[in-house]
Design a protein around this motif. Structure first.
Motif, PDB file in Angstrom:
ATOM      1  N   THR A  50     -10.703  80.104  73.439  1.00 33.55           N
ATOM      2  CA  THR A  50     -11.679  80.703  72.531  1.00 33.55           C
ATOM      3  C   THR A  50     -11.329  82.144  72.192  1.00 33.55           C
ATOM      4  O   THR A  50     -11.854  82.700  71.225  1.00 33.55           O
ATOM      5  CB  THR A  50     -13.080  80.672  73.160  1.00 33.55           C
ATOM      6  N   GLY A  51     -10.491  82.780  72.994  1.00 33.83           N
ATOM      7  CA  GLY A  51     -10.128  84.172  72.752  1.00 33.83           C
ATOM      8  C   GLY A  51     -11.182  85.166  73.199  1.00 33.83           C
ATOM      9  O   GLY A  51     -11.083  86.357  72.908  1.00 33.83           O
ATOM     10  N   GLU A  52     -12.203  84.708  73.944  1.00 31.94           N
ATOM     11  CA  GLU A  52     -13.278  85.590  74.373  1.00 31.94           C
ATOM     12  C   GLU A  52     -12.965  86.225  75.727  1.00 31.94           C
ATOM     13  O   GLU A  52     -12.457  85.567  76.636  1.00 31.94           O
ATOM     14  CB  GLU A  52     -14.594  84.811  74.475  1.00 31.94           C
ATOM     15  N   ARG A  53     -13.258  87.518  75.861  1.00 29.86           N
ATOM     16  CA  ARG A  53     -13.173  88.201  77.145  1.00 29.86           C
ATOM     17  C   ARG A  53     -14.488  88.006  77.899  1.00 29.86           C
ATOM     18  O   ARG A  53     -15.557  87.896  77.294  1.00 29.86           O
ATOM     19  CB  ARG A  53     -12.904  89.692  76.949  1.00 29.86           C
ATOM     20  N   LEU A  54     -14.403  87.982  79.236  1.00 30.69           N
ATOM     21  CA  LEU A  54     -15.586  87.785  80.068  1.00 30.69           C
ATOM     22  C   LEU A  54     -15.743  88.936  81.043  1.00 30.69           C
ATOM     23  O   LEU A  54     -14.760  89.543  81.470  1.00 30.69           O
ATOM     24  CB  LEU A  54     -15.469  86.469  80.863  1.00 30.69           C
ATOM     25  N   GLU A  55     -16.984  89.236  81.386  1.00 30.26           N
ATOM     26  CA  GLU A  55     -17.247  90.162  82.482  1.00 30.26           C
ATOM     27  C   GLU A  55     -17.064  89.422  83.797  1.00 30.26           C
ATOM     28  O   GLU A  55     -17.094  88.189  83.844  1.00 30.26           O
ATOM     29  CB  GLU A  55     -18.674  90.710  82.378  1.00 30.26           C
TER      30      GLU A  55
ATOM     31  N   VAL B  69      -6.842  87.243  84.924  1.00 29.13           N
ATOM     32  CA  VAL B  69      -7.485  85.943  85.047  1.00 29.13           C
ATOM     33  C   VAL B  69      -7.344  85.202  83.723  1.00 29.13           C
ATOM     34  O   VAL B  69      -7.761  85.699  82.666  1.00 29.13           O
ATOM     35  CB  VAL B  69      -8.979  86.088  85.407  1.00 29.13           C
ATOM     36  N   PHE B  70      -6.742  84.019  83.799  1.00 29.37           N
ATOM     37  CA  PHE B  70      -6.622  83.141  82.638  1.00 29.37           C
ATOM     38  C   PHE B  70      -7.541  81.938  82.830  1.00 29.37           C
ATOM     39  O   PHE B  70      -7.507  81.295  83.889  1.00 29.37           O
ATOM     40  CB  PHE B  70      -5.183  82.655  82.463  1.00 29.37           C
ATOM     41  N   VAL B  71      -8.330  81.629  81.831  1.00 29.12           N
ATOM     42  CA  VAL B  71      -9.178  80.441  81.847  1.00 29.12           C
ATOM     43  C   VAL B  71      -8.794  79.581  80.653  1.00 29.12           C
ATOM     44  O   VAL B  71      -8.850  80.034  79.504  1.00 29.12           O
ATOM     45  CB  VAL B  71     -10.671  80.804  81.791  1.00 29.12           C
ATOM     46  N   ASP B  72      -8.351  78.369  80.936  1.00 28.54           N
ATOM     47  CA  ASP B  72      -7.930  77.436  79.884  1.00 28.54           C
ATOM     48  C   ASP B  72      -6.911  78.067  78.941  1.00 28.54           C
ATOM     49  O   ASP B  72      -6.988  77.950  77.712  1.00 28.54           O
ATOM     50  CB  ASP B  72      -9.141  76.933  79.091  1.00 28.54           C
TER      51      ASP B  72
ATOM     52  N   SER C  44      -9.247  91.259  83.178  1.00 25.46           N
ATOM     53  CA  SER C  44      -8.117  91.984  83.758  1.00 25.46           C
ATOM     54  C   SER C  44      -8.610  93.275  84.376  1.00 25.46           C
ATOM     55  O   SER C  44      -9.621  93.854  83.938  1.00 25.46           O
ATOM     56  CB  SER C  44      -7.047  92.277  82.697  1.00 25.46           C
ATOM     57  N   ARG C  45      -7.910  93.719  85.403  1.00 27.72           N
ATOM     58  CA  ARG C  45      -8.192  95.021  85.996  1.00 27.72           C
ATOM     59  C   ARG C  45      -6.891  95.609  86.526  1.00 27.72           C
ATOM     60  O   ARG C  45      -6.084  94.924  87.154  1.00 27.72           O
ATOM     61  CB  ARG C  45      -9.242  94.924  87.105  1.00 27.72           C
TER      62      ARG C  45
END
Length: 439
Positions: free
Chosen positions: A66-71, A93-96, A102-103
């Protein structure tokens, strides 16, 4: 079906070539030409003699994110828990197949340390990436059926991680990359590029994890480049859920006095094949390759290691131990290859397997190819059932059979895990194995 598959692959190749720089597109196209030329590996090919590969695994749709970043709080619970429990100071962190989190602490960035996606690295650190990617696993040198999946990944990888540690920088805490999947019925291809400059030092953990997923196929390639005097502690941990087919090739190039401590852990998936190779190209190079695996009901875990000595006065050691229960099957094949110039080499290879049921199977094939005459090389393997006398002894002391097996397996694997200086990671691996035994 071959025509349909070819159309799927070519469409994905065109998309990736258009999305990247010209030099990368040319490299992808060369790799794809190699992939098309090679035959699929079968059990008639020695490195695959114990594992059947169904080409239909690679006819699945390609994964798209989806290209969305997550908290951090929005990450899946399983993934969030692993990040909290791990030792990783900096993480991706990669999801799907999408980078979602990232940090990288500011003090590491100030030292010139890079931990980012390969997509970002191509834009910001192209001079590092172009000179390093495909050196260890690329479109050249792929000429046998065992190389077909590596060629596929070299052509069609769509996401991955880039790690760079500048010369003389020593990192105390680990860096981590976590691959999480939530969707089945797709194929996905990832790549990791690790570059440590002269006399740099780091610890890197890469994990693959998911819930149970039906019909997911994953290929992964890890390239490790260690410049003179570089030191890397590396752990690859695979705990995919049931239903995942995982194919991973890792190759490290060790220059003069470089040191690698590698741990390969295979606990998940339904079908998993891991190929780990160290090429010692400089004198004084030292590679220690450790492996831990546990196969339960319906699992097939295959491992192939290579210690390739091209330089004199280098050392390598492989120690892989694993267990199987129910109808699980484990495979280990290892090769020590010494070129004529690899005099004064020390190379060792050991594989041990423990069977916890009559239906469990283990295959072990250590091999030597030595073209030098002033060397010390040895190899050995063993496969044995669980000691019923030890089980009986613990049961007479009030310990259940399940608990007794847990204790025996933990003691059996501790000889390998005890060499890994990452306490939280050792505890995580042991906890997963105990859960499997208890279940």
């Amino acid at each position: 079906m071959q025509t349909v598959q070819t159309s799927i692959w070519q469409k994905e190749l065109e998309r990736l070539v258009q999305a990247g720089p010209d030099w990368l597109g040319r490299a992808r196209s060369r790799a794809f030409a190699t992939f098309e030329k090679l035959e699929w590996p079968t059990t008639k090919n020695e490195p695959w003699r114990y594992t059947r590969l169904d080409p239909a695994l690679f006819s699945l749709p390609f994964e798209s994110g989806t290209g969305e970043r997550l908290e951090f709080e929005e990450l899946p619970e399983q993934l969030r828990r692993r990040l909290e429990e791990s030792d990783a100071e900096a993480a991706l962190v990669f999801v799907d197949g999408e980078l979602v989190y990232s940090r990288l602490p500011g003090e590491l960035a100030e030292k010139g340390v890079v931990l980012c996606s390969l997509e970002e690295a191509l834009e910001r650190y192209g001079e590092h990436v172009e000179g390093a990617i495909y050196q260890a696993v690329g479109e050249s040198g792929l000429n046998g059926p065992e190389d077909k999946l590596a060629a596929l990944n070299s052509a069609l990888w769509s996401y991955g991680a880039f790690v760079y540690v500048p010369a003389g920088v020593e990192l105390a805490a680990p860096l981590g990359v976590f691959h999480y999947a939530s969707r089945g019925g797709v194929q996905s291809h990832s790549r990791t590029l690790i570059l440590l400059d002269d006399n740099a030092g780091a610890t890197f953990i890469e994990e693959y994890l998911s819930p149970e997923l039906p019909g997911r196929t994953q290929t992964a390639v890890s390239e490790i480049l260690l410049r003179p005097g570089a030191r890397l502690r590396h752990a690859g941990v695979q705990t995919w859920g049931a239903g995942v087919s995982h194919f991973h090739r890792q190759r490290a190039l060790l220059e003069r006095d470089a040191v690698l401590l590698d741990l390969a852990v295979n606990l998940g998936g339904t079908l998993a094949r891991t190929e780990v190779a160290s090429e010692l190209v400089g004198p004084g190079a030292d590679s220690e390759m450790l492996g831990v695996y546990f196969a339960g009901a319906g699992q097939h875990l295959d491992h192939y290691t290579t210690q390739h000595h091209t330089s004199a006065q280098a050392r390598s050691d492989v120690y892989y131990k694993g267990a199987a229960t129910a109808d699980g099957k484990v495979v280990y094949q290892g090769l020590i290859r010494l070129e004529p110039g690899a005099q004064k080499t020390d190379a060792y290879q050991t594989n041990r397997n423990l069977l916890l049921s009559r239906q469990a199977r283990a295959e072990s094939v250590p091999q030597l190819e030595i073209a030098a005459n002033d060397v010390r090389c040895s190899h050995g393997s063993s496969t044995a059932p669980v000691d019923e006398g030890q089980i009986f002894y613990m049961q007479t002391r009030g310990i259940s059979r399940s608990e007794a097996e847990q204790l025996l397996v933990a003691a059996f694997l501790e000889e390998v895990l005890g060499r890994v200086p990452l306490e939280k990671l050792r505890a995580h691996i042991g906890g997963i194995i105990n859960e499997r035994l208890a279940g």
